[in-house]
Design a protein around this motif. Structure first.
Motif, PDB file in Angstrom:
ATOM      1  N   LEU A 121      -1.951   5.033   6.080  1.00  0.00           N
ATOM      2  CA  LEU A 121      -1.474   4.114   7.120  1.00  0.00           C
ATOM      3  C   LEU A 121      -1.369   2.703   6.573  1.00  0.00           C
ATOM      4  O   LEU A 121      -0.401   1.983   6.850  1.00  0.00           O
ATOM      5  CB  LEU A 121      -2.430   4.164   8.320  1.00  0.00           C
ATOM      6  CG  LEU A 121      -2.089   3.251   9.499  1.00  0.00           C
ATOM      7  CD1 LEU A 121      -0.718   3.567  10.063  1.00  0.00           C
ATOM      8  CD2 LEU A 121      -3.166   3.388  10.587  1.00  0.00           C
ATOM      9  N   LEU A 122      -2.343   2.294   5.775  1.00  0.00           N
ATOM     10  CA  LEU A 122      -2.315   0.972   5.167  1.00  0.00           C
ATOM     11  C   LEU A 122      -1.070   0.791   4.314  1.00  0.00           C
ATOM     12  O   LEU A 122      -0.378  -0.231   4.388  1.00  0.00           O
ATOM     13  CB  LEU A 122      -3.570   0.782   4.316  1.00  0.00           C
ATOM     14  CG  LEU A 122      -3.780  -0.600   3.712  1.00  0.00           C
ATOM     15  CD1 LEU A 122      -4.377  -1.530   4.755  1.00  0.00           C
ATOM     16  CD2 LEU A 122      -4.706  -0.523   2.514  1.00  0.00           C
ATOM     17  N   GLY A 123      -0.762   1.806   3.499  1.00  0.00           N
ATOM     18  CA  GLY A 123       0.404   1.725   2.640  1.00  0.00           C
ATOM     19  C   GLY A 123       1.695   1.654   3.423  1.00  0.00           C
ATOM     20  O   GLY A 123       2.625   0.931   3.065  1.00  0.00           O
ATOM     21  N   MET A 124       1.784   2.407   4.524  1.00  0.00           N
ATOM     22  CA  MET A 124       3.011   2.433   5.314  1.00  0.00           C
ATOM     23  C   MET A 124       3.264   1.108   6.014  1.00  0.00           C
ATOM     24  O   MET A 124       4.392   0.585   6.021  1.00  0.00           O
ATOM     25  CB  MET A 124       2.933   3.558   6.347  1.00  0.00           C
ATOM     26  CG  MET A 124       2.965   4.947   5.743  1.00  0.00           C
ATOM     27  SD  MET A 124       2.849   6.243   7.008  1.00  0.00           S
ATOM     28  CE  MET A 124       2.754   7.713   5.976  1.00  0.00           C
ATOM     29  N   VAL A 125       2.228   0.554   6.618  1.00  0.00           N
ATOM     30  CA  VAL A 125       2.397  -0.655   7.425  1.00  0.00           C
ATOM     31  C   VAL A 125       2.542  -1.891   6.559  1.00  0.00           C
ATOM     32  O   VAL A 125       3.218  -2.843   6.929  1.00  0.00           O
ATOM     33  CB  VAL A 125       1.207  -0.813   8.398  1.00  0.00           C
ATOM     34  CG1 VAL A 125       1.291  -2.132   9.154  1.00  0.00           C
ATOM     35  CG2 VAL A 125       1.180   0.342   9.391  1.00  0.00           C
ATOM     36  N   ASP A 126       1.924  -1.863   5.382  1.00  0.00           N
ATOM     37  CA  ASP A 126       1.871  -3.101   4.607  1.00  0.00           C
ATOM     38  C   ASP A 126       2.447  -2.971   3.200  1.00  0.00           C
ATOM     39  O   ASP A 126       3.524  -3.480   2.912  1.00  0.00           O
ATOM     40  CB  ASP A 126       0.418  -3.580   4.532  1.00  0.00           C
ATOM     41  CG  ASP A 126       0.280  -4.919   3.820  1.00  0.00           C
ATOM     42  OD1 ASP A 126       1.057  -5.832   4.125  1.00  0.00           O
ATOM     43  OD2 ASP A 126      -0.601  -5.048   2.954  1.00  0.00           O
ATOM     44  N   ALA A 127       1.753  -2.272   2.305  1.00  0.00           N
ATOM     45  CA  ALA A 127       2.056  -2.377   0.882  1.00  0.00           C
ATOM     46  C   ALA A 127       3.437  -1.868   0.496  1.00  0.00           C
ATOM     47  O   ALA A 127       4.075  -2.415  -0.413  1.00  0.00           O
ATOM     48  CB  ALA A 127       0.985  -1.636   0.073  1.00  0.00           C
ATOM     49  N   ALA A 128       3.917  -0.810   1.161  1.00  0.00           N
ATOM     50  CA  ALA A 128       5.156  -0.177   0.715  1.00  0.00           C
ATOM     51  C   ALA A 128       6.403  -0.966   1.087  1.00  0.00           C
ATOM     52  O   ALA A 128       7.474  -0.725   0.544  1.00  0.00           O
ATOM     53  CB  ALA A 128       5.261   1.239   1.299  1.00  0.00           C
ATOM     54  N   VAL A 129       6.265  -1.897   2.007  1.00  0.00           N
ATOM     55  CA  VAL A 129       7.423  -2.654   2.499  1.00  0.00           C
ATOM     56  C   VAL A 129       7.304  -4.108   2.051  1.00  0.00           C
ATOM     57  O   VAL A 129       6.239  -4.711   2.167  1.00  0.00           O
ATOM     58  CB  VAL A 129       7.501  -2.587   4.042  1.00  0.00           C
ATOM     59  CG1 VAL A 129       8.669  -3.405   4.567  1.00  0.00           C
ATOM     60  CG2 VAL A 129       7.605  -1.139   4.497  1.00  0.00           C
ATOM     61  N   GLY A 130       8.388  -4.656   1.530  1.00  0.00           N
ATOM     62  CA  GLY A 130       8.377  -6.078   1.229  1.00  0.00           C
ATOM     63  C   GLY A 130       8.579  -6.447  -0.213  1.00  0.00           C
ATOM     64  O   GLY A 130       8.819  -7.609  -0.532  1.00  0.00           O
ATOM     65  N   GLY A 131       8.479  -5.471  -1.131  1.00  0.00           N
ATOM     66  CA  GLY A 131       8.823  -5.748  -2.516  1.00  0.00           C
ATOM     67  C   GLY A 131       7.759  -6.434  -3.339  1.00  0.00           C
ATOM     68  O   GLY A 131       7.999  -6.772  -4.503  1.00  0.00           O
ATOM     69  N   LYS A 132       6.567  -6.664  -2.791  1.00  0.00           N
ATOM     70  CA  LYS A 132       5.496  -7.223  -3.612  1.00  0.00           C
ATOM     71  C   LYS A 132       4.865  -6.108  -4.424  1.00  0.00           C
ATOM     72  O   LYS A 132       4.441  -5.091  -3.877  1.00  0.00           O
ATOM     73  CB  LYS A 132       4.419  -7.880  -2.743  1.00  0.00           C
ATOM     74  CG  LYS A 132       4.717  -9.309  -2.354  1.00  0.00           C
ATOM     75  CD  LYS A 132       3.506  -9.930  -1.680  1.00  0.00           C
ATOM     76  CE  LYS A 132       3.771 -11.369  -1.297  1.00  0.00           C
ATOM     77  NZ  LYS A 132       2.594 -11.971  -0.629  1.00  0.00           N
ATOM     78  N   THR A 133       4.811  -6.282  -5.716  1.00  0.00           N
ATOM     79  CA  THR A 133       4.194  -5.299  -6.598  1.00  0.00           C
ATOM     80  C   THR A 133       3.189  -6.024  -7.475  1.00  0.00           C
ATOM     81  O   THR A 133       3.275  -7.245  -7.647  1.00  0.00           O
ATOM     82  CB  THR A 133       5.251  -4.619  -7.483  1.00  0.00           C
ATOM     83  OG1 THR A 133       5.735  -5.569  -8.449  1.00  0.00           O
ATOM     84  CG2 THR A 133       6.423  -4.106  -6.645  1.00  0.00           C
ATOM     85  N   GLY A 134       2.240  -5.289  -8.043  1.00  0.00           N
ATOM     86  CA  GLY A 134       1.334  -5.991  -8.928  1.00  0.00           C
ATOM     87  C   GLY A 134       0.034  -5.273  -9.212  1.00  0.00           C
ATOM     88  O   GLY A 134      -0.220  -4.166  -8.742  1.00  0.00           O
TER      89      GLY A 134
END
Length: 351
Positions: A121-134
Motif C-alpha cells: 500500500l505504501l508503494g502504491m500511494v507514494d513511492a511508485a508515483v512521481g518519478g523520484k528514485t534513489g
C-alpha cells in the motif's frame, strides 16, 4: 477501473484494478525484473508470466536494498546481460524496491525505460508515483537519486491480500497524509472498516489517494514548490528511520511524524489537527519507539532534502488541505518534541 493520468513532460498512466498485475505488459522485447526477495512466489510468478523478463534479479527487502552496493551490483548484472538501451527495467515490490529499480533505470546507459508494479500500500500511494528514485546514504535517507518517471504503473489490490495487517497499516500513513494535505474525505475512509483490499470501495479510495500525489507531481515534478507539501510529517520520520538504522519502518515513522507536524502546526498558530493524527496513530498501532534523543534527531532533520543553505524547513498546515512550508526555530522544535514524546508513548496510543 480507475485510471489516473500523470501529466508533465513525460506523461503516464497509473492503473488501479484487481488483477492488473496479471494483465500488465511492456512493449520492450528485452526487460529485467527487479524483485523484492521477500515477495510471495505467486506474485513473482504472475509478474514473470506478464512481463516475460529475460532477467529476474532479487534484492533485499526494505531499505536494505537502497544502498550503493546493491545499486552497483544490479547495474553490473544488467551490463553482464547486455541489456540494451531500448530495453526496460521493471520494479516489483514495496517502495524501497521501486525506488532502487527506478534509480537503476535512470542510471543504466544514462536512462532506460522504467515500469513500476508496487506490491505494498505504501508503494502504491507514494513511492511508485512521481518519478523520484534513489538510494540512501549512512548520513541520511534518499540523499542520492534522480527524477525518472515510469512509463506506466500498475496497482493491483489483489497483491495486498498477502500483506501482514501491520504492514498494510504502515502504508495507510501515506494515504492519511494525502487526506490531511489535500483531500479530507480520505481521513474517515482510511480509518473505516471498509478500507481493506477485498472491499468493493477500496479501489476508489486507493485511486483517490494516489490522485492527490499524481496531481501534485503533474504540476511540480522536481519539487520547486508544491511537491514539497507531500513531505508533511516526513522531516521527523526520516530522522527516526536514520537514528534507528531503519529499525522503525517508513510507514510507522511517517505516522509518528504526522503527529509531530500537527503539533508544530498548532504551536505556530494553525488549527489544532492533532486529534486527527492521534486518532490515526491509535488505529495504526505503530511499533513503540526506543528512547530517542532530540539533538541526534535534529542533526538528521538538518540534512532533510527540504533544507537549504539557511537551514531546515518544515511542511505544516494552517488547516486541513492548507499546507505551507516554513522554518521553525530550534527552541520550538525542542519544546514541541517534549509534548510529542509524551503523546506517542504506547500507553497513550490506545484505540
Amino acid at each position: 477501473m480507475p485510471r489516473i493520468e500523470v501529466g508533465g513532460a513525460t506523461p503516464y498512466t497509473v492503473t488501479v484494478e484487481h488483477g492488473a498485475l496479471k494483465r500488465a505488459r511492456v512493449p520492450q522485447q528485452r526487460a529485467a525484473l527487479i524483485v523484492d526477495a521477500g515477495l510471495p512466489g505467486g506474485v513473482v510468478q504472475q509478474a514473470q508470466a506478464a512481463f516475460q523478463p529475460e532477467l529476474t534479479l532479487e534484492v533485499p527487502s526494505g531499505d536494505a536494498c537502497k544502498t550503493a552496493e546493491v545499486w552497483s551490483r544490479v547495474l553490473s548484472r544488467l551490463a553482464t546481460a547486455n541489456l540494451p538501451r531500448d530495453g526496460a527495467v521493471i520494479g516489483l515490490g514495496g517502495g524501497a524496491t521501486t525506488d532502487l529499480a527506478g534509480f537503476v533505470a535512470a542510471s543504466y546507459l544514462r536512462g532506460v525505460a522504467y515500469y513500476s508494479a508496487p506490491t505494498t500500500l505504501l508503494g502504491m500511494v507514494d513511492a511508485a508515483v512521481g518519478g523520484k528514485t534513489g538510494i540512501n546514504l549512512p548520513e541520511g535517507k534518499n540523499l542520492v537519486g534522480a527524477f525518472w518517471p515510469p512509463r506506466a504503473v500498475w496497482c493491483d489490490p489483489d497483491v495486498l491480500n498477502s500483506l501482514p495487517p501491520a504492514v498494510f497499516r504502515e502504508g495507510a500513513a501515506e494515504a492519511y497524509k494525502h487526506g490531511l494535505i489535500s483531500d479530507p474525505t480520505l481521513l474517515a475512509r482510511v480509518l473505516s472498516p471498509d478500507f481493506r483490499p477485498d472491499h468493493p470501495d477500496f479501489e476508489t479510495t486507493l485511486a483517490d489517494a494516489i490522485a492527490v500525489k499524481a496531481g501534485v507531481v503533474t504540476r511540480d515534478l522536481t519539487e520547486q514548490g508544491e511537491r514539497a507539501y507531500l513531505n508533511f510529517g516526513h522531516t521527523l520520520a526520516h530522522a527516526i528511520e536514520a537514528v534507528t538504522h531503519h529499525g522503525t519502518s517508513h510507514g510507522d515513522a511517517v505516522g509518528y511524524g504526522l503527529h509531530y507536524a500537527a503539533l508544530l502546526s498548532r504551536e505556530l498558530g494553525g488549527s489544532d489537527l492533532s486529534g486527527h493524527t492521534r486518532r490515526f496513530l491509535a488505529w495504526q498501532q505503530p511499533k513503540p519507539l526506543p528512547d530517542l534523543n532530540f539533538d541526534e534527531l535534529n542533526s538528521y532533520m538538518a540534512r532533510d532534502k527540504k533544507a537549504d543553505s539557511v537551514g531546515v524547513r518544515f511542511v505544516l498546515l494552517h488547516d486541513l488541505a492548507q499546507p505551507y512550508l516554513t522554518r521553525v526555530p530550534d527552541d520550538v522544535l525542542r519544546r514541541v518534541y517534549a509534548v510529542w514524546q509524551t503523546e506517542v508513548s504506547p500507553e497513550r496510543l490506545t484505540v
